[in-house]
Scaffold this motif. Structure first.
Motif, PDB file in Angstrom:
ATOM      1  N   ASP A  63      24.009 -31.032  16.416  1.00 40.16           N
ATOM      2  CA  ASP A  63      24.096 -31.945  17.554  1.00 40.16           C
ATOM      3  C   ASP A  63      25.360 -32.795  17.515  1.00 40.16           C
ATOM      4  OD1 ASP A  63      20.551 -32.814  17.817  1.00 40.16           O
ATOM      5  OD2 ASP A  63      21.599 -30.924  18.088  1.00 40.16           O
ATOM      6  N   ALA A  64      25.973 -32.966  18.676  1.00 39.99           N
ATOM      7  CA  ALA A  64      27.120 -33.856  18.850  1.00 39.99           C
ATOM      8  C   ALA A  64      27.369 -33.986  20.348  1.00 39.99           C
ATOM      9  CB  ALA A  64      28.361 -33.298  18.162  1.00 39.99           C
ATOM     10  N   LEU A  65      27.846 -35.139  20.747  1.00 38.02           N
ATOM     11  CA  LEU A  65      28.208 -35.311  22.146  1.00 38.02           C
ATOM     12  C   LEU A  65      29.362 -34.367  22.486  1.00 38.02           C
ATOM     13  CD1 LEU A  65      27.884 -39.180  22.477  1.00 38.02           C
ATOM     14  CD2 LEU A  65      26.258 -37.410  23.174  1.00 38.02           C
ATOM     15  N   LEU A  66      29.540 -34.091  23.758  1.00 38.77           N
ATOM     16  CA  LEU A  66      30.502 -33.092  24.215  1.00 38.77           C
ATOM     17  C   LEU A  66      31.893 -33.295  23.623  1.00 38.77           C
ATOM     18  CD1 LEU A  66      31.054 -30.634  25.928  1.00 38.77           C
ATOM     19  CD2 LEU A  66      31.438 -32.136  27.884  1.00 38.77           C
ATOM     20  N   VAL A 106      13.444 -24.738  25.448  1.00 36.27           N
ATOM     21  CA  VAL A 106      13.484 -25.236  26.813  1.00 36.27           C
ATOM     22  C   VAL A 106      14.806 -25.980  27.069  1.00 36.27           C
ATOM     23  CG1 VAL A 106      12.326 -27.437  26.396  1.00 36.27           C
ATOM     24  CG2 VAL A 106      12.005 -26.272  28.584  1.00 36.27           C
ATOM     25  N   ALA A 107      15.536 -26.282  25.999  1.00 39.61           N
ATOM     26  CA  ALA A 107      16.866 -26.891  26.142  1.00 39.61           C
ATOM     27  C   ALA A 107      17.792 -26.008  26.970  1.00 39.61           C
ATOM     28  CB  ALA A 107      17.488 -27.156  24.768  1.00 39.61           C
ATOM     29  N   ASN A 112      19.546 -31.049  26.399  1.00 46.18           N
ATOM     30  CA  ASN A 112      19.239 -32.240  25.607  1.00 46.18           C
ATOM     31  C   ASN A 112      20.554 -32.909  25.274  1.00 46.18           C
ATOM     32  OD1 ASN A 112      16.440 -31.863  25.436  1.00 46.18           O
ATOM     33  ND2 ASN A 112      16.623 -30.592  23.603  1.00 46.18           N
ATOM     34  N   ALA A 113      20.538 -34.217  25.194  1.00 48.78           N
ATOM     35  CA  ALA A 113      21.755 -34.950  24.848  1.00 48.78           C
ATOM     36  C   ALA A 113      22.286 -34.451  23.505  1.00 48.78           C
ATOM     37  CB  ALA A 113      21.470 -36.439  24.780  1.00 48.78           C
ATOM     38  N   ASN A 117      25.758 -26.901  22.751  1.00 54.50           N
ATOM     39  CA  ASN A 117      25.909 -25.643  22.009  1.00 54.50           C
ATOM     40  C   ASN A 117      24.551 -24.963  21.830  1.00 54.50           C
ATOM     41  OD1 ASN A 117      24.915 -27.528  20.182  1.00 54.50           O
ATOM     42  ND2 ASN A 117      26.533 -27.239  18.677  1.00 54.50           N
ATOM     43  N   TYR A 118      23.530 -25.737  21.532  1.00 49.52           N
ATOM     44  CA  TYR A 118      22.178 -25.208  21.338  1.00 49.52           C
ATOM     45  C   TYR A 118      21.627 -24.682  22.663  1.00 49.52           C
ATOM     46  CZ  TYR A 118      17.371 -25.063  19.577  1.00 49.52           C
ATOM     47  OH  TYR A 118      16.119 -24.662  19.192  1.00 49.52           O
ATOM     48  N   ALA A 119      21.862 -25.415  23.752  1.00 48.77           N
ATOM     49  CA  ALA A 119      21.406 -24.968  25.076  1.00 48.77           C
ATOM     50  C   ALA A 119      22.081 -23.653  25.458  1.00 48.77           C
ATOM     51  CB  ALA A 119      21.687 -26.042  26.120  1.00 48.77           C
ATOM     52  N   ALA A 120      23.379 -23.539  25.190  1.00 51.68           N
ATOM     53  CA  ALA A 120      24.118 -22.306  25.519  1.00 51.68           C
ATOM     54  C   ALA A 120      23.601 -21.122  24.697  1.00 51.68           C
ATOM     55  CB  ALA A 120      25.611 -22.513  25.268  1.00 51.68           C
TER      56      ALA A 120
END
Length: 160
Positions: A63-66, A106-107, A112-113, A117-120
């Motif tokens: 996780d990390a912001l864009l 479901v991301a 999710n904030a 990368n995980y959503a992609a």
């Protein structure tokens, strides 16, 4: 009687190692990263039965912001999901698979904030399942949500 082979990159298997011990006649645990071609090749060579089913639940969080995302983080998150699917569905072994179940998040739909990368990676995993199903293969995808008391999000909180 058939058996189930539990594969994992770390060899820890979460709570699965005690489960294997309790049900050794049905369950086998193996250290294997299906995202690595060498590990996947070894896994396929060890299979002694005919057609098999696969449940693929590989995943890593970075996780990390864009503004702080990088190709390195994208590769780390994508490797277990997409590399795993690529080796599982490779031409040499695709005919062995009777069915597959892919676990995504479901991301991929909601986002999710800090998890672009995980959503992609999950969206691409869902697309791979759709392509297999459209090609006539028995494939199901399950999109998990965050849940209290377990899961990757819970583990990430405890590691931080």
């Amino acid at each position: 009687m058939g058996s189930v082979c539990l594969l994992g990159r770390s060899g820890r298997g979460g709570g699965c190692s005690s489960l294997v011990g309790q049900h050794a006649a049905l369950l086998r645990g193996r250290l294997c990263d299906v995202g690595r071609v060498e590990d996947a090749r070894c896994m396929w060579q060890q299979l002694t039965c005919g057609r098999v089913g696969v449940m693929h639940a590989g995943g890593v969080l970075q996780d990390a912001l864009l503004a702080r995302q990088s190709m390195r983080r994208l590769r780390l998150v994508g490797a277990p999901k997409l590399g795993g699917v690529a080796t599982l569905y490779s031409g040499a072994h695709a005919n062995v698979l009777a069915w597959s179940m892919l676990f995504s998040s479901v991301a991929a739909l909601l986002g999710n904030a800090g998890q672009i990368n995980y959503a992609a990676a999950n969206a691409l995993l869902d697309a791979a399942a759709d392509v297999r199903r459209a090609g006539g293969c028995s494939t199901v995808r399950v999109q998990w949500a965050a849940r209290r008391g377990g899961g990757m999000a819970e583990a990430a909180v405890h590691e931080a």
